[in-house]
Design an enzyme around this catalytic site. Structure first.
Site, mmCIF file in Angstrom:
data_model
loop_
_atom_site.group_PDB
_atom_site.id
_atom_site.type_symbol
_atom_site.label_atom_id
_atom_site.label_comp_id
_atom_site.label_asym_id
_atom_site.label_seq_id
_atom_site.Cartn_x
_atom_site.Cartn_y
_atom_site.Cartn_z
ATOM 1 C CB ALA A 65 -0.896 -0.024 1.234
ATOM 2 N N GLY A 108 0.597 -5.034 0.490
ATOM 3 C CA GLY A 108 -0.518 -5.108 -0.459
ATOM 4 C C GLY A 108 -0.108 -5.718 -1.789
ATOM 5 C CD GLU A 111 -2.478 -7.729 2.155
ATOM 6 O OE1 GLU A 111 -2.211 -6.551 1.828
ATOM 7 O OE2 GLU A 111 -3.062 -8.025 3.210
ATOM 8 C CD GLU A 131 1.393 -5.750 5.413
ATOM 9 O OE1 GLU A 131 2.218 -6.646 5.696
ATOM 10 O OE2 GLU A 131 0.675 -5.790 4.400
HETATM 11 N N1 CO8 Z 1 4.582 3.356 -0.351
HETATM 12 C C1 CO8 Z 1 5.005 4.539 -0.836
HETATM 13 N N2 CO8 Z 1 6.218 4.726 -1.413
HETATM 14 C C2 CO8 Z 1 7.026 3.675 -1.495
HETATM 15 C C3 CO8 Z 1 6.655 2.386 -1.020
HETATM 16 C C4 CO8 Z 1 5.364 2.245 -0.426
HETATM 17 N N3 CO8 Z 1 4.900 1.073 0.007
HETATM 18 N N4 CO8 Z 1 7.675 1.536 -1.236
HETATM 19 C C5 CO8 Z 1 8.641 2.239 -1.843
HETATM 20 N N5 CO8 Z 1 8.268 3.524 -1.993
HETATM 21 C C6 CO8 Z 1 9.026 4.621 -2.584
HETATM 22 C C7 CO8 Z 1 10.136 5.073 -1.682
HETATM 23 O O1 CO8 Z 1 9.640 5.975 -0.705
HETATM 24 C C8 CO8 Z 1 11.078 5.717 -2.659
HETATM 25 O O2 CO8 Z 1 10.589 6.991 -3.004
HETATM 26 P P1 CO8 Z 1 11.601 8.277 -3.001
HETATM 27 O O3 CO8 Z 1 12.626 7.935 -4.044
HETATM 28 O O4 CO8 Z 1 10.703 9.403 -3.391
HETATM 29 O O5 CO8 Z 1 12.165 8.350 -1.636
HETATM 30 C C9 CO8 Z 1 10.961 4.834 -3.905
HETATM 31 O O6 CO8 Z 1 9.699 4.142 -3.744
HETATM 32 C C10 CO8 Z 1 12.054 3.791 -4.002
HETATM 33 O O7 CO8 Z 1 12.108 3.060 -2.780
HETATM 34 P P2 CO8 Z 1 13.454 2.864 -1.923
HETATM 35 O O8 CO8 Z 1 14.357 4.017 -2.135
HETATM 36 O O9 CO8 Z 1 13.038 2.560 -0.513
HETATM 37 O O10 CO8 Z 1 14.035 1.575 -2.657
HETATM 38 P P3 CO8 Z 1 14.998 0.460 -2.002
HETATM 39 O O11 CO8 Z 1 15.439 -0.390 -3.130
HETATM 40 O O12 CO8 Z 1 16.003 1.066 -1.121
HETATM 41 O O13 CO8 Z 1 14.001 -0.409 -1.057
HETATM 42 C C11 CO8 Z 1 11.994 -1.614 -0.520
HETATM 43 C C12 CO8 Z 1 12.956 -1.146 -1.639
HETATM 44 C C13 CO8 Z 1 12.687 -2.629 0.389
HETATM 45 C C14 CO8 Z 1 10.812 -2.276 -1.212
HETATM 46 C C15 CO8 Z 1 11.547 -0.396 0.306
HETATM 47 O O14 CO8 Z 1 11.088 0.631 -0.581
HETATM 48 C C16 CO8 Z 1 10.440 -0.678 1.272
HETATM 49 O O15 CO8 Z 1 10.671 -1.268 2.311
HETATM 50 N N6 CO8 Z 1 9.188 -0.260 0.945
HETATM 51 C C17 CO8 Z 1 8.072 -0.383 1.814
HETATM 52 C C18 CO8 Z 1 7.547 -1.815 1.828
HETATM 53 C C19 CO8 Z 1 6.401 -1.945 2.806
HETATM 54 O O16 CO8 Z 1 6.527 -1.736 3.996
HETATM 55 N N7 CO8 Z 1 5.197 -2.317 2.295
HETATM 56 C C20 CO8 Z 1 4.035 -2.516 3.085
HETATM 57 C C21 CO8 Z 1 3.166 -1.287 3.070
HETATM 58 S S1 CO8 Z 1 1.781 -1.425 4.188
HETATM 59 C C22 CO8 Z 1 0.659 -2.359 3.337
HETATM 60 O O17 CO8 Z 1 0.869 -2.791 2.234
HETATM 61 C C23 CO8 Z 1 -0.641 -2.599 4.048
HETATM 62 C C24 CO8 Z 1 -1.701 -3.117 3.085
HETATM 63 C C25 CO8 Z 1 -3.033 -2.978 3.753
HETATM 64 C C26 CO8 Z 1 -4.145 -2.857 2.704
HETATM 65 C C27 CO8 Z 1 -5.390 -2.363 3.369
HETATM 66 C C28 CO8 Z 1 -6.454 -1.987 2.328
HETATM 67 C C29 CO8 Z 1 -7.668 -1.420 2.956
#
Ligand code: CO8
Length: 257
Positions: A65, A108, A111, A131
């Site tokens: 998400a 997500g 998922e 999460e």
């Molecule tokens: N949301 C928003 N932006 C994101 C997300 C995300 N989930 N993941 C990555 N980005 C962005 C980063 O902020 C970054 O943006 P910027 O360059 O502007 O800073 C860009 O994408 C590239 O990411 P990274 O620089 O972090 O790239 P890395 O290669 O260093 O890392 C990772 C990659 C490991 C994937 C890292 O980006 C990360 O950990 N991302 C978050 C993953 C995460 O925690 N996902 C779970 C989110 S919560 C969720 O999904 C709940 C679902 C519930 C659904 C409910 C529906 C009702």
């Protein structure tokens, strides 16, 4: 107009949907999820579409998400969140979905993968429910579908630690049906989709429905449900065509009737 999906239908009945928010690793914000649900609704009504492939980019299928969007939501915002409705529409899509996964499928994104009927992954893919590291838990089926896909111990480890697993581990556990080299993932998923699209549409639809039902019921009820669907198909023209074509040693010509 926002446009986070690239789509295209090939002549063999396969609609390919590519998630396209590369600046955020395809994080599933509300607009993207709405667009995905709308696209699937249209595909449901389009008889030319017989199977769907969902893919992402080379670095990420989807990194979850959109965390920035989630940061703005308080309790009321979460309670009024329209996204569960979009997820419900994705999950109600009756035609087969094949996920072609390269890179991260997290939160997500994982998922969404589990909404697919078949998952093809490149060897560099990573699957996880991170999460817990954000002080929350999966909210789009991650606990329920993961436990059914990989069993309690591995699902609990993934959800409670937030640590992702490799594509190989996901394959060994049954979350993924085939591993590919990264550059071949989409092509392989499209091949599988095309082979499904060549089958009798009503039989495919019943098969998906019955397979999914197995996740929600006990064996005796599931077997009865299967028998009813099997019986129903006896009334279709395509069933006669399939059997007749076998006997006459020719390719069947299915009409979806
Ligand atoms: N949301 C928003 N932006 C994101 C997300 C995300 N989930 N993941 C990555 N980005 C962005 C980063 O902020 C970054 O943006 P910027 O360059 O502007 O800073 C860009 O994408 C590239 O990411 P990274 O620089 O972090 O790239 P890395 O290669 O260093 O890392 C990772 C990659 C490991 C994937 C890292 O980006 C990360 O950990 N991302 C978050 C993953 C995460 O925690 N996902 C779970 C989110 S919560 C969720 O999904 C709940 C679902 C519930 C659904 C409910 C529906 C009702």
């Amino acid at each position: 107009m926002l446009n986070f999906l690239l789509t295209g239908t090939s002549s063999n009945g396969v609609l390919t949907i590519q998630l396209h928010r590369p600046e955020a690793l395809n994080a599933l914000n509300t607009a993207l999820l709405r667009e995905l649900a709308d696209t699937l609704d249209n595909a449901a009504a389009d008889s030319a579409v017989r199977a769907v492939v969902i893919t992402g980019g080379s670095r990420a299928f989807a990194a979850g998400a959109d965390i920035r969007e989630m940061a703005d939501l308080d309790l009321l915002g979460v309670m009024n969140d329209p996204r569960p409705q979009y997820w419900a529409r994705i999950s109600a899509f009756a035609k087969p979905i094949i996920a072609a996964v390269n890179g991260f499928a997290l939160g997500g994104g994982c998922e969404l993968v589990m909404h697919a009927d078949i998952v093809i992954a490149s060897r560099d893919a990573r699957f996880g429910q991170p999460e817990i590291k954000l002080g929350i838990i999966p909210g789009a089926g991650g606990t329920q579908r993961l436990i059914r896909a990989v069993g309690r111990s591995l699902a609990s480890q993934m959800v409670l630690t937030g640590e992702p697993i490799t594509a190989q581990r996901a394959y060994d556990a049954g979350l993924v049906s085939e591993l590919t080299e990264p550059e071949l993932t989409l092509e392989r998923a499209q091949q599988i989709a095309a082979s499904i699209a060549a089958q009798a549409p009503l039989a495919v639809r019943q098969a998906k429905d019955v397979l999914l039902r197995s996740q929600e019921t006990h064996l005796a009820a599931g077997l009865a449900y299967e028998r009813k669907a099997f019986t129903l198909l006896a009334a279709t023209e395509d069933r006669n065509e399939g059997i007749q074509a076998f006997i006459e040693k020719r390719r069947p010509e299915y009409k979806g009737r």
